[in-house]
Scaffold this motif. Structure first.
Motif, PDB file in Angstrom:
ATOM      1  N   ILE A   5    -112.945  37.137 -55.641  1.00 24.99           N
ATOM      2  CA  ILE A   5    -113.001  37.353 -56.389  1.00 24.99           C
ATOM      3  C   ILE A   5    -112.537  37.053 -57.799  1.00 24.99           C
ATOM      4  O   ILE A   5    -112.303  36.642 -58.577  1.00 24.99           O
ATOM      5  N   ILE A  44    -119.717  32.525 -60.233  1.00 22.32           N
ATOM      6  CA  ILE A  44    -119.199  32.970 -59.816  1.00 22.32           C
ATOM      7  C   ILE A  44    -118.296  34.640 -61.042  1.00 22.32           C
ATOM      8  O   ILE A  44    -119.236  35.089 -59.812  1.00 22.32           O
ATOM      9  N   ALA A  47    -121.711  36.011 -61.537  1.00 21.42           N
ATOM     10  CA  ALA A  47    -122.115  36.719 -60.786  1.00 21.42           C
ATOM     11  C   ALA A  47    -121.874  37.920 -60.225  1.00 21.42           C
ATOM     12  O   ALA A  47    -122.329  39.251 -59.882  1.00 21.42           O
ATOM     13  N   ALA A  48    -120.560  38.203 -61.229  1.00 24.68           N
ATOM     14  CA  ALA A  48    -119.729  38.786 -60.702  1.00 24.68           C
ATOM     15  C   ALA A  48    -119.268  39.728 -61.723  1.00 24.68           C
ATOM     16  O   ALA A  48    -119.403  41.314 -61.541  1.00 24.68           O
ATOM     17  N   GLU A  93    -124.799  40.613 -54.582  1.00 31.19           N
ATOM     18  CA  GLU A  93    -123.764  40.881 -53.147  1.00 31.19           C
ATOM     19  C   GLU A  93    -124.198  39.622 -52.277  1.00 31.19           C
ATOM     20  O   GLU A  93    -123.073  38.804 -52.418  1.00 31.19           O
ATOM     21  N   GLU A  95    -125.858  36.869 -53.308  1.00 29.89           N
ATOM     22  CA  GLU A  95    -125.610  35.883 -54.086  1.00 29.89           C
ATOM     23  C   GLU A  95    -124.365  35.728 -54.288  1.00 29.89           C
ATOM     24  O   GLU A  95    -123.995  35.053 -54.255  1.00 29.89           O
ATOM     25  N   LEU A  96    -123.607  36.352 -54.607  1.00 29.33           N
ATOM     26  CA  LEU A  96    -121.897  35.862 -55.032  1.00 29.33           C
ATOM     27  C   LEU A  96    -121.448  35.725 -53.695  1.00 29.33           C
ATOM     28  O   LEU A  96    -120.802  35.375 -53.624  1.00 29.33           O
ATOM     29  N   LYS A  97    -121.761  36.441 -52.328  1.00 28.84           N
ATOM     30  CA  LYS A  97    -121.376  36.222 -51.255  1.00 28.84           C
ATOM     31  C   LYS A  97    -121.461  34.165 -50.979  1.00 28.84           C
ATOM     32  O   LYS A  97    -120.378  33.643 -50.935  1.00 28.84           O
TER      33      LYS A  97
END
Length: 353
Positions: A5, A44, A47-48, A93, A95-97
């Motif tokens: 990230i 990204i 989302a983070a 989490e 979604e971010l992965k």
């Protein structure tokens, strides 16, 4: 994950600075590349940010629960909030992965799509025509542009072959899962006794190649020009505007007669030829990787039956992921989003594993 990230944030900030540089805007190709990567990384970063805010809210809800002091109403409210936020954090989490899984750099490319009638005679050509229109409507829904390269009409309608380029954001990344054999089960218009026939059409989706991807030796090309025989306005059958290019080392043949200009037809045909040559190279690399894993999604195996369209039951089944929908007419009308989203999720899970 935190390191990824942070690395993404640094790259995103760097690209934001580059996009503000007037010199970058003087180079359209470089600007397009930077804008695409910036847009992708922004997903990204956003989302983070959502995950960070949810984690902070969850910590606050847990602190409220600890400070409730036995108050039943306050305890129940804090507990409900903590449970909701715990589910939100888990979802974010995941979604971010998925977003952090390395993407294929070709996903951002425009797509060259080739639809061909397979087994089934006239009915196969009609089905190929249905698929061609399905992709046109899907492109319209996405705001993409479709450029026809060549079509060969069937004797009873539809197409023996249709080649076209789809231009738009992530066109290849979304359409790549359409490669393979599409099967249709229905009663043909020519069937007098109401029997269900099974026909097929093949779809090939290639990333549009750039000149830097594939170097073609002009001495290895045979270029023929001839008079167009299909749609094309007043120039049809009056000028040698249609172009056929044969790549001698591979035997690949590309034709284009959609434009009235011979020069434009040649450029389009060369673009398709480069994409086919790039696709051969990608297929070789994919075959090498496939020896080490049994991949089911996104390999582009053109011989595999990937989907069945059953008209009597109004059913569409994608055999790679076992996904079935009974909204067949909507799918044929271009509503491919649910199918493609499930295929993308399966592909991401496959790569993550």
């Amino acid at each position: 994950m935190l390191d990824r990230i942070a690395e993404t944030q640094r790259r995103y900030d760097d690209l934001s600075v580059q996009l503000a540089d007037p010199n970058i805007h003087a180079d359209p190709k470089r600007l397009r590349e930077i804008s695409r990567e910036h847009s992708r990384l922004s997903q990204i970063v956003e989302a983070a940010g959502r995950l960070s805010r949810a984690e902070a809210e969850l910590a606050g809800a847990r602190e409220m629960l600890d400070d409730a002091g036995g108050d039943p109403e306050l305890t129940a409210m804090a507990k409900d909030e903590a449970e909701r936020l715990t589910a939100d954090v888990a979802r974010l989490e995941d979604e971010l992965k998925r977003l952090l899984i390395p993407r294929d750099p070709l996903d951002d490319r425009d797509a060259v799509v080739e639809v061909r009638a397979g087994t089934g005679g006239d009915e196969a050509a009609l089905f190929a025509g249905d698929l061609f229109r399905m992709y046109q409507r899907f492109a319209d829904r996405r705001g993409w542009k479709v450029e026809v390269v060549s079509v060969s009409e069937g004797t009873a309608g539809g197409y023996k072959e249709a080649v076209f380029v789809v231009r738009g954001e992530n066109a290849y990344g979304d359409l790549r899962y359409e490669s393979g054999v599409h099967r249709v089960q229905r009663v043909p218009a020519t069937e007098t006794q109401g029997r269900i026939h099974t026909s097929a059409a093949t779809v090939a989706v290639l990333p549009e190649a750039e000149e830097v991807d594939v170097q073609i030796n002009p001495n290895e090309l045979k270029i023929d020009v001839y008079r167009s025989s299909g749609p094309g306005g007043q120039s049809v059958n009056t000028t040698d505007s249609a172009v056929r290019i044969t790549h001698l080392p591979t035997g690949l043949v590309v034709t284009c007669q959609d434009e009235k200009s011979q020069h434009k037809n040649k450029d389009k045909a060369m673009g398709v030829l480069r994409s086919r040559l790039l696709d051969i190279r990608i297929a070789e690399q994919e075959a090498e990787r496939a020896r080490d894993r049994k991949a089911q999604v996104g390999t582009g195996d053109r011989s595999a039956k990937i989907r069945t369209y059953n008209f009597p039951q109004s059913r569409v089944t994608d055999h790679r992921i076992g996904f079935t929908t009974h909204a067949l007419q909507q799918v044929i009308d271009g509503s491919l989003d649910e199918l493609i989203e499930n295929l993308k999720l399966a592909s991401q899970a496959e790569r993550a594993a």
